[in-house]
Design a protein around this motif. Structure first.
Motif, short mmCIF file in Angstrom:
data_model
loop_
_atom_site.label_atom_id
_atom_site.label_comp_id
_atom_site.label_asym_id
_atom_site.label_seq_id
_atom_site.Cartn_x
_atom_site.Cartn_y
_atom_site.Cartn_z
N LYS A 149 1.12 85.24 44.64
CA LYS A 149 0.28 84.91 45.40
C LYS A 149 -0.79 83.71 46.26
N GLN A 150 0.08 82.69 46.99
CA GLN A 150 0.22 82.47 48.12
C GLN A 150 0.36 83.06 49.64
N GLU A 151 -0.21 82.26 50.47
CA GLU A 151 0.10 83.25 52.07
C GLU A 151 0.97 83.51 52.39
N LYS A 152 1.85 82.45 52.19
CA LYS A 152 3.43 81.78 52.62
C LYS A 152 3.76 80.83 51.27
N ALA A 153 4.84 81.06 50.66
CA ALA A 153 5.88 80.23 50.39
C ALA A 153 6.67 80.69 49.92
N ILE A 154 7.99 78.79 49.96
CA ILE A 154 9.51 79.06 49.95
C ILE A 154 9.56 78.96 48.28
N VAL A 155 10.74 78.90 47.47
CA VAL A 155 10.98 79.08 46.92
C VAL A 155 12.19 78.88 46.30
N PHE A 156 12.93 76.66 46.75
CA PHE A 156 13.62 76.60 47.02
C PHE A 156 14.32 75.99 45.58
N PHE A 157 16.22 76.08 44.98
CA PHE A 157 16.22 76.05 43.76
C PHE A 157 17.89 75.77 44.56
N ASP A 158 17.92 74.35 44.17
CA ASP A 158 18.73 73.02 44.48
C ASP A 158 19.77 72.79 43.21
N GLU A 159 21.64 73.68 44.00
CA GLU A 159 22.21 73.60 43.42
C GLU A 159 22.32 74.62 42.50
#
Length: 409
Positions: free
Chosen positions: A243-253
């Motif tokens: 839904k965001q104009e720009k997004a980063i989904v970050f998975f650590d480990e």
């Protein structure tokens, strides 16, 4: 009748009576126990409430015993006269009440370890079950764009920064243009390298520079805190990001979250991998989302996640060379550091050190300065900080070696 006992004078309840009735096992209200002995057989029975005095056990009114706290458990196994009940993380065997209709999987309420009172639910209800994942839950993982980081904060390989800009920042900034060209969108980028090499920091910098909403998800956090609803949480985060104009989904480990699936894999792990695959494959072309994941064990990640359209791009974060180490020391030094500190000497002595370990030198140096009641970090503090971190590294290395040798044996 003279009693020898191990405990204090108090109210108690008989839990066990020996066959010859000379030993009586007594429970206190707080759960502690005592064993009382008499040369003559006693008349006490299991369940009797007693006073424990200096020289004897005496019958007490049953109503003095505090009411039992109820518990909630799940039926795991049923026999004709007994039921195996899971209460918390333990199993208890108790009498099966004939007046209740029970089935395996029922959630029941009871008191003590002998009484099942009623059926609460036909299906299992466990402590780890969670409420529905809602917007409040998602906000725990969501960070709006902030201008708090820049590429100047990343003192490492210029090649890493340039490649990250190409694969992540440019697609986020020029999403519309790339779509008009008809280019296949870059959806997943894997950051690999040793711990402490700046993988998380660079992801945050890119999110800030791109004005992207940043969702940070820790593999161990989801597997522990969110066990049982991990898949729904991941699905909801991806839906919110879309839904965001720009997004980063970050998975650590991510290797702790999405390991190779096999016949021996835990069911929860297989479901999480399946949800990740479904979420990444479900992106629409107009959704401006990039997924970044970090790992120092890329070989452990499920191979399906490395296929085209998923994490098919990789940036490796090597340990810094001598020039990068000196740059990291200079850029990370506090305002209170003296001028002309021997960065080149420390850089030369820190081969195989990670950026996180280099930055830790300043924390140790500051402690030396403050202990000496100074507001400036001098050369002796800097060298002392280096020695402290060197000692810590050696100890951790020895622990890892000992652990590895133990596993081999």
């Amino acid at each position: 009748m003279i009693w020898d006992y191990d405990g204090a004078t108090a109210l108690g309840r008989v839990k066990v009576v020996s066959a010859d009735k000379t030993f009586v096992h007594v429970e206190y209200p707080n759960g502690n126990t005592a064993i009382c002995f008499s040369e003559e057989p006693s008349d006490f029975r299991v369940g009797d409430v007693v006073f424990i005095t200096e020289t004897s056990l005496e019958t007490a009114p049953p109503e003095l015993w505090p009411s039992e706290r109820s518990w909630v458990g799940v039926i795991k196994l049923l026999h004709a006269t007994e039921a195996v009940v899971e209460i918390g993380s333990s199993l208890q065997i108790m009498p099966r009440p004939q007046e209740l209709t029970l089935h395996v999987g029922n959630t029941i309420e009871g008191t003590g370890l002998e009484t099942i009172n009623r059926v609460v639910s036909d299906t299992p209800i466990r402590y780890l079950d969670l409420a529905n994942v809602d917007d409040v839950t998602i906000r725990q993982f969501k960070e709006p764009p902030e201008n708090t980081y820049s590429f100047e904060d990343f003192a490492g390989s210029a090649g890493i920064v340039a490649r990250a800009k190409e694969l992540i920042e440019t697609p986020l900034k020029y999403h519309q243009e790339l779509e008009e060209i008809g280019a296949r969108p870059i959806k997943g980028v894997l950051f690999t390298g040793d711990p402490g090499t700046g993988k998380t920091l660079l992801a945050r910098i890119i999110a800030n520079r791109s004005d992207a909403v940043f969702y940070q998800i820790s593999g161990p956090q989801i597997m522990n805190k969110w066990l049982g609803q991990s898949e729904e949480l991941i699905r909801k985060i991806f839906e919110d990001a879309a839904k965001q104009e720009k997004a980063i989904v970050f998975f650590d480990e991510i290797d702790s979250l999405a390991t190779q699936r096999s016949d021996d894999s835990h069911e929860a792990s297989r479901r999480i991998v399946g949800q990740l695959l479904s979420s990444m494959d479900g992106f629409k072309r107009d959704e401006n989302v990039v997924v970044i994941a970090t790992t120092n064990r890329p070989q452990d990640i499920d191979s399906a996640l490395r296929r085209p359209g998923r994490f098919d791009w990789e940036i490796h974060f090597p340990l810094p060379g001598i020039g990068d180490r000196e740059a990291i020391l200079r850029k990370s030094q506090p305002r209170g550091a003296a001028a002309d500190l021997p960065h080149a000497i420390i850089a030369e002595k820190t081969d195989t050190w990670s950026p996180a370990e280099l930055v830790a030198i300043w924390s140790e140096a500051a402690l030396f300065a403050v202990a000496d009641r100074r507001k400036k970090i001098l050369e002796e503090d800097y060298l002392g900080g280096f020695e402290q971190v060197t000692t810590q590294r050696a100890r951790k290395q020895a622990e890892r070696t000992s652990r590895d040798e133990g596993l081999i044996q």
